[in-house]
Design an enzyme around this catalytic site. Structure first.
Site, mmCIF file in Angstrom:
data_model
loop_
_atom_site.group_PDB
_atom_site.id
_atom_site.type_symbol
_atom_site.label_atom_id
_atom_site.label_comp_id
_atom_site.label_asym_id
_atom_site.label_seq_id
_atom_site.Cartn_x
_atom_site.Cartn_y
_atom_site.Cartn_z
ATOM 1 C CE LYS A 1 30.489 39.814 20.813
ATOM 2 N NZ LYS A 1 31.590 40.062 21.767
ATOM 3 N N GLY B 1 38.354 56.170 33.066
ATOM 4 C CA GLY B 1 37.408 55.120 33.467
ATOM 5 C C GLY B 1 38.018 54.236 34.534
ATOM 6 C CB VAL B 2 38.543 54.266 37.974
ATOM 7 C CG1 VAL B 2 39.921 54.747 37.591
ATOM 8 C CG2 VAL B 2 37.663 55.453 38.352
ATOM 9 N N GLY B 3 36.259 51.786 36.318
ATOM 10 C CA GLY B 3 35.265 50.751 36.606
ATOM 11 C C GLY B 3 35.988 49.469 36.967
ATOM 12 C CB VAL C 1 39.410 46.970 33.286
ATOM 13 C CG1 VAL C 1 40.867 46.838 32.875
ATOM 14 C CG2 VAL C 1 38.604 45.809 32.727
ATOM 15 C CE1 TYR D 1 39.675 50.212 43.848
ATOM 16 C CE2 TYR D 1 39.970 47.866 43.380
ATOM 17 C CZ TYR D 1 39.991 48.927 44.268
ATOM 18 O OH TYR D 1 40.343 48.717 45.577
HETATM 19 P P1 NAD Z 1 32.985 49.172 33.470
HETATM 20 O O1 NAD Z 1 31.640 49.520 32.957
HETATM 21 O O2 NAD Z 1 33.097 48.455 34.774
HETATM 22 O O3 NAD Z 1 33.862 50.512 33.604
HETATM 23 C C1 NAD Z 1 33.826 51.560 32.691
HETATM 24 C C2 NAD Z 1 33.939 52.855 33.486
HETATM 25 O O4 NAD Z 1 34.013 53.927 32.583
HETATM 26 C C3 NAD Z 1 32.752 53.108 34.398
HETATM 27 O O5 NAD Z 1 33.206 53.379 35.703
HETATM 28 C C4 NAD Z 1 32.075 54.331 33.763
HETATM 29 O O6 NAD Z 1 31.457 55.170 34.717
HETATM 30 C C5 NAD Z 1 33.250 54.999 33.104
HETATM 31 N N1 NAD Z 1 32.890 55.910 32.014
HETATM 32 C C6 NAD Z 1 31.878 55.823 31.115
HETATM 33 N N2 NAD Z 1 31.876 56.885 30.294
HETATM 34 C C7 NAD Z 1 32.927 57.653 30.665
HETATM 35 C C8 NAD Z 1 33.457 58.875 30.201
HETATM 36 N N3 NAD Z 1 32.892 59.553 29.180
HETATM 37 N N4 NAD Z 1 34.550 59.374 30.793
HETATM 38 C C9 NAD Z 1 35.115 58.731 31.835
HETATM 39 N N5 NAD Z 1 34.655 57.566 32.335
HETATM 40 C C10 NAD Z 1 33.569 57.039 31.763
HETATM 41 O O7 NAD Z 1 33.713 48.377 32.319
HETATM 42 P P2 NAD Z 1 35.038 47.506 32.430
HETATM 43 O O8 NAD Z 1 34.668 46.077 32.542
HETATM 44 O O9 NAD Z 1 35.957 48.099 33.409
HETATM 45 O O10 NAD Z 1 35.617 47.689 30.948
HETATM 46 C C11 NAD Z 1 36.252 48.900 30.564
HETATM 47 C C12 NAD Z 1 36.570 48.837 29.074
HETATM 48 O O11 NAD Z 1 37.435 47.731 28.813
HETATM 49 C C13 NAD Z 1 35.364 48.623 28.164
HETATM 50 O O12 NAD Z 1 35.600 49.282 26.935
HETATM 51 C C14 NAD Z 1 35.359 47.118 27.921
HETATM 52 O O13 NAD Z 1 34.728 46.786 26.712
HETATM 53 C C15 NAD Z 1 36.840 46.845 27.860
HETATM 54 N N6 NAD Z 1 37.205 45.465 28.207
HETATM 55 C C16 NAD Z 1 36.891 44.952 29.413
HETATM 56 C C17 NAD Z 1 37.257 43.649 29.735
HETATM 57 C C18 NAD Z 1 36.943 43.060 31.087
HETATM 58 O O14 NAD Z 1 37.520 42.009 31.428
HETATM 59 N N7 NAD Z 1 36.067 43.662 31.880
HETATM 60 C C19 NAD Z 1 37.956 42.861 28.799
HETATM 61 C C20 NAD Z 1 38.291 43.424 27.563
HETATM 62 C C21 NAD Z 1 37.911 44.728 27.276
#
Ligand code: NAD
Length: 356
Positions: A80, A180-182, A184, A186
């Site tokens: 890292k 959380g429907v960001g 991942v 979604y």
């Molecule tokens: P993202 O930012 O696209 O989505 C996160 C979502 O969580 C957002 O829509 C946000 O509005 C929502 N959120 C934030 N605070 C909240 C709360 N208190 N209550 C409800 N919803 C809330 O992130 P992502 O890329 O979808 O990643 C989601 C999680 O998975 C993170 O912890 C990330 O570290 C982990 N992760 C992601 C990946 C990847 O490929 N993107 C890989 C490994 C781990």
């Protein structure tokens, strides 16, 4: 702070302090372990309160990457990097190119990618100085957004959990509460909907909630109500630290299986507390390894189908972890650590025999 004590505590191989006076770069690259392969992990840019905080963070995160890669069965070690600075104010081409030269100087022992506070655009500057960058956009010949692959891995991990608890790996008619429907979350809802699962979601962003309600017939609840939902599965896909002494008493879930990082607020306390309530916990760094699997495949010459199949095999890895957990009577988070440590140890032995 005694730097070598900090390093020894977690067993790091190498820590590189990077300074470039022209660009103002102050960065630390931590290589935790390279027994399985080159140390891979993103570059975080953050306005750390102190240099000590920056060092502790990079040491902690790089160690986590070693476990993640090892448990996922990848030929990668853990690394890292952190850049000390305000990502809103201190970014420049010079800064990232200077950082890229430090990455290059390690000759491939460390491979970087974007992370919190850095973007694909920043990594393009790094890439001007070194090839040891991954997570490249599709338009530049890379693997693109890892989120659909992370979601697919999480979905198949969920199936392993359901098989373990209910004896069938179908998610049809199972209720899943998704926090959380960001990115991942979604894609995960899309897969769950196709499988016939019942979905309840929450997010602090109302537009994102509306999208999954409209597209996948999900129900929605307010953010603080998600812990009380009457669902078989809870899928944290937003934040870390959400499994803690305040939330666990509310859980009626049988399974926790989600993509968020660092879900257990305090591993040694909250891991056993879940066991006590008979809740099966899919260790976060195992079930969310799809993104890492995706960039690993990029390094090998990207083949989408192969990456997706490898992400699906998170199912088998979790089954193995559940078996260790039962046989050795330990919580699943500990079982995944043992799986990772044993793989590294056996490879270390093979390597040292070979050298002798
Ligand atoms: P993202 O930012 O696209 O989505 C996160 C979502 O969580 C957002 O829509 C946000 O509005 C929502 N959120 C934030 N605070 C909240 C709360 N208190 N209550 C409800 N919803 C809330 O992130 P992502 O890329 O979808 O990643 C989601 C999680 O998975 C993170 O912890 C990330 O570290 C982990 N992760 C992601 C990946 C990847 O490929 N993107 C890989 C490994 C781990």
């Amino acid at each position: 702070m005694v730097v070598f004590d900090e390093i020894d505590m977690r067993g790091h191989e190498q820590v590189v302090f990077c300074r470039d006076y022209t660009s103002g770069l102050k960065a630390i690259i931590a290589i935790h372990n390279t027994v399985l392969g080159p140390a891979l992990g993103g570059t975080r840019m953050w306005n750390f309160k102190s240099e000590e905080d920056a060092l502790k963070d990079v040491l902690r995160l790089s160690r986590g990457m070693t476990y993640k890669a090892a448990a996922a069965g990848l030929n990668l070690g853990g690394g890292k990097a952190v850049i000390i600075g305000d990502p809103k104010k201190d970014k420049s081409e010079l800064l990232f190119r200077a950082f890229g030269r430090f990455v290059e100087s390690l000759g491939g022992r460390y491979i970087t990618a974007e992370d919190v506070g850095t973007s694909v655009e920043d990594m393009e500057y790094v890439r001007m100085e070194t090839d040891y960058v991954t997570g490249i956009p599709v338009e530049f010949g890379g693997s693109g957004d890892p989120s659909p692959v992370t979601a697919l891995g999480t979905f198949h991990g969920m199936k392993a959990c359901v098989e373990e608890v209910f004896g069938t790996d179908s998610l049809k008619d199972i209720t899943v509460a998704v926090q959380g429907v960001g990115h991942v979350g979604y894609y995960l809802c899309e897969l769950l909907h196709k499988e016939g699962a019942k979905i309840t979601v929450t997010d602090i962003d109302a537009d994102k909630v509306k999208k999954v309600v409209d597209e996948f017939g999900a129900k929605s609840v307010k953010p603080d109500e998600i812990y009380d939902v009457d669902a078989e599965i809870f899928s944290p896909s937003a934040l870390g630290g959400i499994i803690n002494k305040d939330t666990i008493p509310k859980f009626k879930f049988k399974i926790i299986a989600g993509a968020a990082n660092n879900q257990l607020a305090i591993e040694k306390v909250d891991g056993p507390a879940l066991v006590e309530k008979n809740i099966l916990y899919a260790p976060d760094y195992v079930i969310n390894a799809g993104g890492l699997i995706n960039v690993y495949n990029e390094l090998e010459g990207y083949n989408r189908e192969k990456a997706l199949n490898q992400a699906k095999s998170i199912y088998n890895i979790l089954k193995k972890i559940f078996q260790i957990s039962k046989e050795e009577n330990i919580p699943t988070y500990e079982a995944s650590n043992r799986l990772a440590e044993r793989r590294i140890e056996s490879l270390r032995k093979i390597k040292s025999n070979y050298i002798l």
